[in-house]
Design an enzyme around this catalytic site. Structure first.
Site, PDB file in Angstrom:
ATOM      1  N   ARG A   1      -3.060   4.151   1.886  1.00 21.81           N
ATOM      2  CA  ARG A   1      -3.664   4.194   0.844  1.00 21.81           C
ATOM      3  C   ARG A   1      -3.897   2.735  -0.016  1.00 21.81           C
ATOM      4  NH1 ARG A   1       0.184   6.438  -3.598  1.00 21.81           N
ATOM      5  NH2 ARG A   1       0.815   7.490  -1.665  1.00 21.81           N
TER       6      ARG A   1
ATOM      7  N   SER B   1      -5.747  10.631  -4.263  1.00 23.70           N
ATOM      8  CA  SER B   1      -4.933  11.663  -4.706  1.00 23.70           C
ATOM      9  C   SER B   1      -4.485  11.895  -6.816  1.00 23.70           C
ATOM     10  CB  SER B   1      -3.630  11.450  -4.606  1.00 23.70           C
ATOM     11  OG  SER B   1      -2.227  12.578  -5.216  1.00 23.70           O
ATOM     12  N   HIS B   2      -3.674  11.599  -6.906  1.00 25.51           N
ATOM     13  CA  HIS B   2      -3.037  10.689  -8.910  1.00 25.51           C
ATOM     14  C   HIS B   2      -3.238   9.668  -9.465  1.00 25.51           C
ATOM     15  CE1 HIS B   2       0.802  10.321  -6.435  1.00 25.51           C
ATOM     16  NE2 HIS B   2       1.035   9.145  -7.896  1.00 25.51           N
TER      17      HIS B   2
ATOM     18  N   LYS C   1      -5.319  11.871   4.216  1.00 26.72           N
ATOM     19  CA  LYS C   1      -3.742  12.310   4.074  1.00 26.72           C
ATOM     20  C   LYS C   1      -4.317  12.847   5.242  1.00 26.72           C
ATOM     21  CE  LYS C   1      -2.587  12.650  -0.040  1.00 26.72           C
ATOM     22  NZ  LYS C   1      -2.277  13.881  -2.021  1.00 26.72           N
TER      23      LYS C   1
ATOM     24  N   ASP D   1      -3.049  17.526  -9.982  1.00 28.19           N
ATOM     25  CA  ASP D   1      -3.507  16.504  -9.570  1.00 28.19           C
ATOM     26  C   ASP D   1      -4.919  16.378  -9.346  1.00 28.19           C
ATOM     27  OD1 ASP D   1      -3.167  17.355  -7.491  1.00 28.19           O
ATOM     28  OD2 ASP D   1      -2.377  15.054  -6.009  1.00 28.19           O
TER      29      ASP D   1
ATOM     30  N   ASP E   1      -6.700  15.621  -6.414  1.00 30.87           N
ATOM     31  CA  ASP E   1      -6.585  16.483  -5.421  1.00 30.87           C
ATOM     32  C   ASP E   1      -6.010  18.077  -4.993  1.00 30.87           C
ATOM     33  OD1 ASP E   1      -4.103  15.262  -4.457  1.00 30.87           O
ATOM     34  OD2 ASP E   1      -4.438  15.368  -2.235  1.00 30.87           O
TER      35      ASP E   1
ATOM     36  N   ASP F   1      -3.212  19.543  -4.585  1.00 27.52           N
ATOM     37  CA  ASP F   1      -2.380  19.213  -4.147  1.00 27.52           C
ATOM     38  C   ASP F   1      -0.729  19.250  -4.572  1.00 27.52           C
ATOM     39  OD1 ASP F   1      -1.060  16.810  -3.852  1.00 27.52           O
ATOM     40  OD2 ASP F   1      -1.605  16.783  -1.777  1.00 27.52           O
ATOM     41  N   ARG F   2      -0.640  19.327  -6.412  1.00 28.90           N
ATOM     42  CA  ARG F   2       0.965  18.950  -6.522  1.00 28.90           C
ATOM     43  C   ARG F   2      -0.276  19.947  -8.077  1.00 28.90           C
ATOM     44  NH1 ARG F   2       2.971  14.208  -9.154  1.00 28.90           N
ATOM     45  NH2 ARG F   2       1.149  13.225  -9.151  1.00 28.90           N
TER      46      ARG F   2
ATOM     47  N   HIS G   1       4.627  19.370  -6.313  1.00 29.06           N
ATOM     48  CA  HIS G   1       4.345  19.698  -4.332  1.00 29.06           C
ATOM     49  C   HIS G   1       5.467  21.029  -4.119  1.00 29.06           C
ATOM     50  CE1 HIS G   1       2.189  16.250  -2.944  1.00 29.06           C
ATOM     51  NE2 HIS G   1       2.998  15.619  -3.090  1.00 29.06           N
TER      52      HIS G   1
END
Length: 471
Positions: A16, A105-106, A115, A244, A246, A248-249, A331
């Site tokens: 990242r 992501s966030h 990822k 979020d 992407d 995944d949360r 998650h």
């Protein structure tokens, strides 16, 4: 050709950085070449590649694909979508050996990252360091891989709907739900999904926009749930779900606008899961409430506290054959009737399923949970060279001279200390130069005493709990 990454981008769980400062196309190309080399050494060849809605993602995707094919790997491009759609592309196709999602992501809009999945398992920690070393040595494989594209969105949505298998549609017809995609990558999948769901569904911000014009896509920050709260109240909905950047949360609120935090969601999922799987292991990270671990035991399950980090939790699930796991950060992992990866869209579907199977509304399930007083996650800056050493000192003191108020100390990830007042946690972040603290009690006075213990341990190591920093 050798490639050096900026020292800050190779993280514990992913790669990242800040576009144009610490991360760019050359890095993406090197990641493709190094990942492709490692995959072929392990006997793999085909890689699925997806990307999120950030402005920089198509550029990084182009360079990554170039790097993968130059290493001799074949690439299946699945295009724009949430991270779990990439995981699905990797898990559901036996001919795909690895997967890479380009996502920030966030994080703020100027961030991006990668990822990765490698032969069906998370690619993190030592794997990422190995990738960095291989790039620095320039020890890349060479070849000419092929590129194909696959439109997987429709198939992915159909797979999500299987989370409602066995439930009479009539049981869900009366449900009224709000959904907030936050202009993140889950928007198009959410639109396709909601169109096929029984009940009434109201959607917010499904248009993908890497500038995130409405609010930042991190559902664990309460301020980001304001629009969803307004929607649920205005339309008198049963509950609301947020994602979020992407996908995944998951974040959620009940019909009264109360936040249902990650560990509280896990209590609902555990009640549903343990009905059919008595005695099963349920994993949660060290930041989760004591109420969750107690509830899993009460329901006849085996609670297991484990380290924070989606890659670490996924690995532990495989090792223990746990059907369900989750983190405070939202998650959630279902390994029964699904693949064991973190998918917020699927978690949303399983929330609909749980209310139907348990015969209770989300608001009723939330109301039945014990009222605990807890701090938010407090994160404060500690020099990178000092953070792990300080944690070792604190763990050492608590093992040799814990003090009369300490009942037990768990050192799975940092220190989690139980006392008569509740518990407190102190751990080093794997991704930033910060220590993370949290405490929980059933009284204000108890919470104060717990915070005083954290401060005393920090002071003994020459540190203090300063201003909380963002993450």
């Amino acid at each position: 050709m050798q490639h050096q990454f900026h020292p800050t981008v190779l993280r514990e769980y992913d790669i990242r950085g800040v576009i144009g400062e610490t991360l760019g196309a050359e890095d993406a190309r090197a990641i493709g070449r190094a990942f492709g080399t490692l995959l072929q050494e392990a006997g793999g060849k085909r890689v699925a590649v997806g990307y999120d809605g950030r402005v920089s993602s198509p550029m990084l995707e182009h360079a990554l694909v170039e790097g993968l094919t130059t290493s001799g790997c074949d690439v299946v491009r699945i295009g724009l979508g949430p991270t779990p759609m990439l995981y699905y592309a990797e898990a559901s196709d036996e001919q795909v050996d690895g997967g890479i999602q380009i996502t920030g992501s966030h994080n703020p809009p100027n961030y991006n990252g990668f990822k990765m999945v490698f032969l069906g398992r998370p690619f993190f920690g030592a794997d990422i360091q190995k990738l960095g070393k291989l790039a620095a040595d320039g020890a890349f494989a060479s070849g000419t891989g092929e590129v194909t594209s696959r439109d997987i969105l429709g198939e992915y949505v159909e797979r999500l709907l299987q989370g409602l298998a066995g439930i009479e549609p009539g049981q869900l017809e009366g449900l009224r739900v709000g959904w907030d995609a936050g202009n993140g990558a889950a928007g198009p999948a959410l639109e396709a999904l909601a169109a096929k769901l029984p009940g009434e569904h109201h959607l917010l911000f499904t248009e993908v926009d890497g500038h995130f014009p409405n609010h930042h896509p991190d559902p664990t920050v309460e301020a980001n749930l304001t629009d969803l709260r307004v929607l649920v109240a205005a339309k008198n909905l049963d509950f609301g779900v947020a994602f979020d950047g992407d996908g995944d949360r998951i974040g959620a609120i009940d019909g009264e606008g109360r936040v249902i935090w990650g560990d509280q969601l896990l209590m609902i999922y555990a009640e549903d899961a343990l009905k059919n799987r008595p005695g099963a292991t349920v994993i949660a990270d060290v930041k989760a409430s004591r109420a969750l671990f107690d509830r899993v035991s009460e329901l006849g399950g085996e609670p297991l506290m484990w380290k924070t980090g989606h890659s670490l939790i996924k690995s532990k699930m495989k090792e223990t054959a746990a059907p369900l796991a989750g983190e405070m950060s939202g998650h959630v992992f279902f390994a029964y009737d699904y693949y064991g990866f973190d998918d917020a869209l699927y978690a949303g579907i399983r929330l609909l399923a749980a209310t139907a199977r348990l015969g209770k509304s989300v608001t009723e399930l939330r109301s039945a949970m014990p009222a605990m007083l807890n701090t938010p996650e407090m994160r404060f800056q500690v020099d990178e060279t000092r953070k792990f050493a300080a944690m070792e000192e604190i763990a050492g003191r608590l093992s040799t001279n814990p003090g009369p108020e300490v009942e037990s100390v768990n050192t799975t990830d940092g220190v989690r200390v139980n006392t008569a007042d509740g518990w407190w946690l102190l751990r080093a972040s794997n991704t930033q130069d910060v220590l993370v603290a949290r405490a929980e009690s059933d009284s204000e006075a108890g919470l104060e005493r717990l915070l005083a213990q954290i401060d005393a341990q920090l002071a003994a190591s020459g540190l203090e709990r300063g201003e909380s920093v963002a993450h």
